[in-house]
Design an enzyme around this catalytic site. Sequence first.
Site, PDB file in Angstrom:
ATOM      1  N   ASN A   4     -53.083  68.315 -51.511  1.00  0.00           N
ATOM      2  CA  ASN A   4     -52.828  67.398 -50.394  1.00  0.00           C
ATOM      3  C   ASN A   4     -52.467  65.867 -51.047  1.00  0.00           C
ATOM      4  O   ASN A   4     -52.717  65.769 -52.255  1.00  0.00           O
ATOM      5  CB  ASN A   4     -53.609  67.551 -49.145  1.00  0.00           C
ATOM      6  N   PHE A  52     -65.690  63.301 -41.916  1.00  0.00           N
ATOM      7  CA  PHE A  52     -64.309  62.546 -42.098  1.00  0.00           C
ATOM      8  C   PHE A  52     -63.288  63.211 -41.324  1.00  0.00           C
ATOM      9  O   PHE A  52     -63.027  64.437 -41.326  1.00  0.00           O
ATOM     10  CB  PHE A  52     -64.014  61.981 -43.407  1.00  0.00           C
ATOM     11  N   LYS A  67     -68.085  70.469 -35.223  1.00  0.00           N
ATOM     12  CA  LYS A  67     -69.094  70.515 -36.619  1.00  0.00           C
ATOM     13  C   LYS A  67     -70.677  70.348 -36.226  1.00  0.00           C
ATOM     14  O   LYS A  67     -71.331  70.878 -37.065  1.00  0.00           O
ATOM     15  CB  LYS A  67     -68.595  69.619 -37.652  1.00  0.00           C
TER      16      LYS A  67
END
Length: 416
Positions: free
Chosen positions: A217, A333, A351
């Site tokens: 990425n 993040f 999460k």
Amino acid sequence: MKQVTSIPDLAGKRIVLGLTGGIACYKSAEFLRRAQDHGAVVDVVMTPAATHFITPTTMQALSGNPVFIDTDDGRVSNSMAHINLGRSADAILIAPASADFIAKLAHGMADDLLSTLCLARGQCPLLVAPAMNREMWAHPATQRNVAQLRADGVVILGPGSGSQACGETGDGRMLEPHELLSDLIDHFQPKHLAGKRVLITAGPTSEAIDPVRVITNRSSGKTGYAIAQAAREAGAQVVLVSGPTSLPCPRHVLRIDTESAIDMHAIVMNEATQADIFISVAAVADWHVINSSQQKLKKTEQGQGLPELQFAPNPDILAEVARLSDGPWCVGFAAETENLHEHAEAKRKRKGIPLLVGNLAQHAMNADTTQFVLFDDKGHQALPAQPKLSAARELILAIAQRHSSIQAKSQGTHRK
């Protein structure tokens, strides 16, 4: 995102730069200019021996201020340069510091302006950058003197290791100008995370298709590296698990290089139980290729026989660390392209972490600036758009405040 600027790291700081006799004086000239570029005002004090290696005229031209050598300097109205300079400074940096001068400092000797200034400095911090031959550095007398300076609260910067002017190689080189500058800036940063161990992931992951092709990425790693630097400046012991980037490792940070998400997962899980705080910044690929080729896949004519790639999900590193019973306090993040608040808060809950940092990928990726939005149980807080290191320092402060609050509550519960 609009153009943003930041206050220079040493803005408003006045530094006394002391030079003693040594060939490394040439590095001090470059350091002086770098410190000025970061906002510092620099006063130069030289020993007579230093003038044999670089002239006072050079240092005066570079600093824009008078250079001081003699204890009785008629340019000082009260003839007390050793008092005036030290008391008006935010720090005194001796670079280079010879073995002889280190011995003077350790034994409280004051037979020239610079040593007298150091003895009369009061509460002004003293930083010393040794520069000498490797045998001189290794000598028991020098090591005793350095140990005494540390015991007296003096900060020792370096030395470095490498080739020396005498032709030998080893420990004793003065740090390079950029290293001195980094350590000086570090000195002035508040130590919000002193004594803490911080584990950080940064950069992209790289998933192999064949030996020469990968799926990755656009992450540059700049945000994660800035956070690693800010955590180290705040006094933490930092381990940085990094995917492939071209960025230099921040000083005093332990970097562990990795490529694939599976490799990053293994390293993080090995390190996590030793950390107090885990900050998951890396842009980890969601999938990996399970039928990657051991040989280069050859291009065929007119697109015939295109490879059929098969994918499997990568491990969820952040979620697994968050589930550890003895794991660290976790920060995640989320780089989104739309609906930042909705997606970021949903990810934080999914999460199971106390803090998530969101930003817009199209503004932050490979850029030097960013704008963080912090999401926690109390809602969200938007930080200003700013250079990534400035944003990282604000984030580290926010993390330290939340982490210390949790610790205080935990200790209170135990006392009850």
